[in-house]
Design a protein around this motif. Sequence first.
Motif, PDB file in Angstrom:
ATOM      1  N   GLY A  39     -15.358   8.928 -11.402  1.00  0.00           N
ATOM      2  CA  GLY A  39     -13.615   8.035 -11.067  1.00  0.00           C
ATOM      3  C   GLY A  39     -14.041   7.293  -9.984  1.00  0.00           C
ATOM      4  N   ARG A  40     -13.262   6.216 -10.279  1.00  0.00           N
ATOM      5  CA  ARG A  40     -13.237   5.695  -9.298  1.00  0.00           C
ATOM      6  C   ARG A  40     -11.743   4.279  -9.015  1.00  0.00           C
ATOM      7  NH1 ARG A  40     -17.201   0.329  -9.185  1.00  0.00           N
ATOM      8  NH2 ARG A  40     -16.568  -0.158  -7.292  1.00  0.00           N
ATOM      9  N   TYR A  41     -10.882   4.662  -7.909  1.00  0.00           N
ATOM     10  CA  TYR A  41      -9.898   4.471  -7.158  1.00  0.00           C
ATOM     11  C   TYR A  41      -9.957   4.115  -5.873  1.00  0.00           C
ATOM     12  CZ  TYR A  41     -10.010   8.710 -10.164  1.00  0.00           C
ATOM     13  OH  TYR A  41     -10.296   9.776 -10.372  1.00  0.00           O
ATOM     14  N   LEU A  42     -10.153   2.288  -6.499  1.00  0.00           N
ATOM     15  CA  LEU A  42     -10.368   0.934  -5.314  1.00  0.00           C
ATOM     16  C   LEU A  42      -9.127   0.560  -5.259  1.00  0.00           C
ATOM     17  CD1 LEU A  42     -12.651  -1.022  -4.214  1.00  0.00           C
ATOM     18  CD2 LEU A  42     -12.718  -1.940  -5.933  1.00  0.00           C
ATOM     19  N   GLY A  43      -8.959   0.594  -4.248  1.00  0.00           N
ATOM     20  CA  GLY A  43      -7.635  -0.074  -2.845  1.00  0.00           C
ATOM     21  C   GLY A  43      -8.410  -1.259  -2.023  1.00  0.00           C
ATOM     22  N   ILE A  44      -7.687  -2.837  -2.326  1.00  0.00           N
ATOM     23  CA  ILE A  44      -7.938  -3.554  -1.409  1.00  0.00           C
ATOM     24  C   ILE A  44      -6.528  -4.286  -1.828  1.00  0.00           C
ATOM     25  CG2 ILE A  44      -8.676  -6.573  -2.168  1.00  0.00           C
ATOM     26  CD1 ILE A  44     -10.146  -5.468  -4.635  1.00  0.00           C
ATOM     27  N   SER A  45      -6.811  -4.547   0.231  1.00  0.00           N
ATOM     28  CA  SER A  45      -5.366  -4.806   0.707  1.00  0.00           C
ATOM     29  C   SER A  45      -5.700  -5.998   1.881  1.00  0.00           C
ATOM     30  CB  SER A  45      -5.135  -3.811   1.559  1.00  0.00           C
ATOM     31  OG  SER A  45      -3.861  -3.367   2.281  1.00  0.00           O
ATOM     32  N   GLU A  46      -5.324  -6.135   3.044  1.00  0.00           N
ATOM     33  CA  GLU A  46      -5.391  -7.809   4.085  1.00  0.00           C
ATOM     34  C   GLU A  46      -4.334  -6.183   4.868  1.00  0.00           C
ATOM     35  OE1 GLU A  46      -3.240 -10.349   5.110  1.00  0.00           O
ATOM     36  OE2 GLU A  46      -1.761  -9.284   3.343  1.00  0.00           O
ATOM     37  N   PRO A  47      -4.889  -7.246   6.202  1.00  0.00           N
ATOM     38  CA  PRO A  47      -4.590  -7.280   7.568  1.00  0.00           C
ATOM     39  C   PRO A  47      -3.208  -6.631   6.963  1.00  0.00           C
ATOM     40  CG  PRO A  47      -6.493  -8.181   7.897  1.00  0.00           C
ATOM     41  CD  PRO A  47      -6.089  -8.404   6.264  1.00  0.00           C
ATOM     42  N   SER A  48      -2.574  -7.632   7.192  1.00  0.00           N
ATOM     43  CA  SER A  48      -0.746  -7.835   7.072  1.00  0.00           C
ATOM     44  C   SER A  48      -0.399  -6.572   6.538  1.00  0.00           C
ATOM     45  CB  SER A  48      -0.293  -9.157   7.379  1.00  0.00           C
ATOM     46  OG  SER A  48      -0.291  -9.642   5.803  1.00  0.00           O
ATOM     47  N   ILE A  49      -0.698  -6.996   4.928  1.00  0.00           N
ATOM     48  CA  ILE A  49      -0.020  -6.004   4.127  1.00  0.00           C
ATOM     49  C   ILE A  49      -0.516  -4.267   4.503  1.00  0.00           C
ATOM     50  CG2 ILE A  49      -0.426  -4.846   1.308  1.00  0.00           C
ATOM     51  CD1 ILE A  49       2.004  -7.088   2.008  1.00  0.00           C
ATOM     52  N   ILE A  50      -1.580  -3.609   5.142  1.00  0.00           N
ATOM     53  CA  ILE A  50      -2.063  -2.667   4.667  1.00  0.00           C
ATOM     54  C   ILE A  50      -1.169  -1.898   6.701  1.00  0.00           C
ATOM     55  CG2 ILE A  50      -3.631  -3.052   6.725  1.00  0.00           C
ATOM     56  CD1 ILE A  50      -5.055  -0.844   5.340  1.00  0.00           C
ATOM     57  N   ALA A  51      -0.857  -2.875   7.460  1.00  0.00           N
ATOM     58  CA  ALA A  51      -0.185  -2.869   8.572  1.00  0.00           C
ATOM     59  C   ALA A  51       1.311  -2.097   8.461  1.00  0.00           C
ATOM     60  CB  ALA A  51       0.140  -3.648   9.261  1.00  0.00           C
ATOM     61  N   ALA A  52       1.713  -2.111   7.086  1.00  0.00           N
ATOM     62  CA  ALA A  52       3.299  -2.368   6.461  1.00  0.00           C
ATOM     63  C   ALA A  52       2.703  -1.264   5.699  1.00  0.00           C
ATOM     64  CB  ALA A  52       3.612  -3.431   5.758  1.00  0.00           C
ATOM     65  N   GLU A  53       2.396  -1.054   4.707  1.00  0.00           N
ATOM     66  CA  GLU A  53       1.856  -0.902   3.411  1.00  0.00           C
ATOM     67  C   GLU A  53       0.631   0.244   3.430  1.00  0.00           C
ATOM     68  OE1 GLU A  53       2.298  -3.200   0.018  1.00  0.00           O
ATOM     69  OE2 GLU A  53       3.861  -3.433   0.285  1.00  0.00           O
ATOM     70  N   PRO A  54       0.881   2.311   4.076  1.00  0.00           N
ATOM     71  CA  PRO A  54      -0.129   1.839   4.357  1.00  0.00           C
ATOM     72  C   PRO A  54      -1.826   2.873   3.404  1.00  0.00           C
ATOM     73  CG  PRO A  54       1.107   2.711   5.908  1.00  0.00           C
ATOM     74  CD  PRO A  54       1.626   2.352   4.966  1.00  0.00           C
ATOM     75  N   PRO A  55      -2.543   2.923   2.862  1.00  0.00           N
ATOM     76  CA  PRO A  55      -3.009   3.221   2.007  1.00  0.00           C
ATOM     77  C   PRO A  55      -2.913   4.831   1.646  1.00  0.00           C
ATOM     78  CG  PRO A  55      -4.716   3.097   4.014  1.00  0.00           C
ATOM     79  CD  PRO A  55      -3.889   2.546   4.493  1.00  0.00           C
ATOM     80  N   ASN A  56      -2.537   4.551   0.105  1.00  0.00           N
ATOM     81  CA  ASN A  56      -2.251   6.037  -0.476  1.00  0.00           C
ATOM     82  C   ASN A  56      -3.451   7.077  -0.262  1.00  0.00           C
ATOM     83  OD1 ASN A  56      -4.025   6.441  -2.892  1.00  0.00           O
ATOM     84  ND2 ASN A  56      -2.665   4.130  -3.518  1.00  0.00           N
ATOM     85  N   ALA A  57      -3.433   8.044  -0.476  1.00  0.00           N
ATOM     86  CA  ALA A  57      -3.594   9.644  -0.349  1.00  0.00           C
ATOM     87  C   ALA A  57      -5.014   9.355  -1.475  1.00  0.00           C
ATOM     88  CB  ALA A  57      -3.515  10.709  -0.066  1.00  0.00           C
ATOM     89  N   ILE A  58      -5.339   8.787  -2.871  1.00  0.00           N
ATOM     90  CA  ILE A  58      -6.367   8.953  -3.568  1.00  0.00           C
ATOM     91  C   ILE A  58      -6.801   7.441  -3.531  1.00  0.00           C
ATOM     92  CG2 ILE A  58      -6.419   9.140  -6.052  1.00  0.00           C
ATOM     93  CD1 ILE A  58      -3.604   8.856  -5.610  1.00  0.00           C
ATOM     94  N   VAL A  59      -6.553   6.873  -2.771  1.00  0.00           N
ATOM     95  CA  VAL A  59      -7.908   6.216  -3.062  1.00  0.00           C
ATOM     96  C   VAL A  59      -9.067   6.111  -2.047  1.00  0.00           C
ATOM     97  CG1 VAL A  59      -8.615   3.733  -1.189  1.00  0.00           C
ATOM     98  CG2 VAL A  59      -6.103   3.688  -2.029  1.00  0.00           C
ATOM     99  N   ASN A  60     -10.189   5.858  -2.670  1.00  0.00           N
ATOM    100  CA  ASN A  60     -11.921   6.807  -2.234  1.00  0.00           C
ATOM    101  C   ASN A  60     -12.589   5.598  -2.400  1.00  0.00           C
ATOM    102  OD1 ASN A  60     -12.134   6.093  -4.679  1.00  0.00           O
ATOM    103  ND2 ASN A  60     -13.090   7.841  -5.824  1.00  0.00           N
ATOM    104  N   GLU A  61     -12.283   4.447  -2.140  1.00  0.00           N
ATOM    105  CA  GLU A  61     -13.103   3.754  -1.977  1.00  0.00           C
ATOM    106  C   GLU A  61     -12.161   2.144  -1.394  1.00  0.00           C
ATOM    107  OE1 GLU A  61     -15.590   1.527  -4.679  1.00  0.00           O
ATOM    108  OE2 GLU A  61     -15.194   3.171  -5.585  1.00  0.00           O
ATOM    109  N   LEU A  62     -11.729   1.574  -0.565  1.00  0.00           N
ATOM    110  CA  LEU A  62     -11.037   1.590   0.651  1.00  0.00           C
ATOM    111  C   LEU A  62     -11.526  -0.316   1.414  1.00  0.00           C
ATOM    112  CD1 LEU A  62      -8.071   0.553   1.651  1.00  0.00           C
ATOM    113  CD2 LEU A  62      -8.889   2.124   4.020  1.00  0.00           C
ATOM    114  N   VAL A  63     -11.536  -1.551   1.074  1.00  0.00           N
ATOM    115  CA  VAL A  63     -11.785  -2.815   1.346  1.00  0.00           C
ATOM    116  C   VAL A  63     -10.846  -3.629   1.662  1.00  0.00           C
ATOM    117  CG1 VAL A  63     -12.857  -5.002   0.223  1.00  0.00           C
ATOM    118  CG2 VAL A  63     -13.404  -2.575  -0.509  1.00  0.00           C
ATOM    119  N   ILE A  64     -10.399  -4.156   2.959  1.00  0.00           N
ATOM    120  CA  ILE A  64      -9.684  -5.177   3.190  1.00  0.00           C
ATOM    121  C   ILE A  64     -10.100  -6.140   3.494  1.00  0.00           C
ATOM    122  CG2 ILE A  64      -8.535  -5.174   5.903  1.00  0.00           C
ATOM    123  CD1 ILE A  64      -9.104  -2.209   6.191  1.00  0.00           C
TER     124      ILE A  64
END
Length: 452
Positions: A206-231
């Motif tokens: 099971g993969r729960y991949l979260g893709i963000s970018e710096p200005s978004i992640i600062a306003a919307e922190p990753p949820n607790a289920i994400v097991n792969e985070l890429v910024i």
Amino acid sequence: MKSIQLNPVGAMSQLSQSEVDHLRQSTNSQLYALFRNCCLAVLNSGVEQDNYEAMFAPYENFNVNLVRRERGVKIELINPPPVAFVDGKLIRGVHEHLFAVLRDILHMGAKYHLPDADTLETRVVTDMVFDMLRHANTIHVGGDPNIAVCWGGHSIGESEYRYTKEVGYQMGLREVNICTGCGPGAMKGPMKGATIGHAKQRYKRGRYLGISEPSIIAAEPPNAIVNELVIMPDIEKRLEAFVRIAHTIVIFPGGVGTAEELLYILGIMLHDQNSGHVLPIILTGPKHCEAYFQALDKFIGATLGPEAQQLYEIIVDDPKQVALKVKQNQQLVNDYRRSTGDSYHFNWSLKIDTQFQVPFIPTHENMAALDLHMEQEKSELASNLRKAFSGIVAGNVKADGIKQIREKGPFEINGDSTLMAMMDDLLRSFVTQQRMKLPGSEYKPCYRVVTE
């Protein structure tokens, strides 16, 4: 807790001494300030808050240092938020995400800190996106080519959130993996549902991949289920990463950010070289959202035409049917890529023009200068509309955008009267449905629509 030192995990667990020295030199740069803010956002993982000032204000004394060690580097947290700890121990997922931030912001950020980044050739930008995803170990050669990219609003009601969970659950039962923007709302729901579906099927990959970018992640922190985070470095490379790794795109109800994402993929798919390309797009939501999809479909038809409407399918109030379609589409995508010799795990053959790759900086001048007229190629119109919605997202939740609105007032969006009337109607519907901010937050528009 005053301070804590963390051992490295993941891709950053083995570094040369020169790499460590280079990282530590970065602590005096603007890049390091970005790193610090993203770390603070990650430490607030699970906190549903889209006001970065309210989130960061209690932690003015927070800091993060890099500590050299023989085989790599440690992260030292000073005055970290207590929400990241359980019984005095840092949550393991948060620990992993902090080193993902180190990997993407400092290590990869320094590698791609190019003065002429805005003038790079399209293939060079795509190579950059691939390199960052590969370095994050998100491209699993030999793994299941079964990623459903899910887009949708962070500000949605409880019934819509439950619907996203049910769709995720049905996809999880069919061993589909999930990729989202990693925040709350429609980015969290599909992941949460899929975890149950995967567990029932004893699916171990099971993969729960979260893709963000710096200005978004600062306003919307990753949820607790994400097991792969890429910024990714910016919103354009984030969007390209989504479409390059997707086997299907599922779009839930949302606001301007969701409209931006839909216009991005439609603008790309309308390019002549992408005619016949297989990348299924499904719009879905509960029954009471039918009017939302009708309004969005009407806007797309009136601006981009029937050709754009044929690129997606709308399924209302039927999570099982959505999951069945995703599973069927997976085979269609695999067959297409096999026939064209494209990679199963990274969509190289999709043509993405420069206008969809060059970062758009939302300033009052740039927003007012957008070419919002009907007399242009549909792909170009989609690109310009996408930029307008991107600017509104910045004014709603991003630090730089909020600061500009506070100092200079709302962005002005100019264009021909017919297009502006349609855009104004769509934006007003988002405000009425409380899709601009998290429920309970008062929304003051950061834009003003001006007709010529």
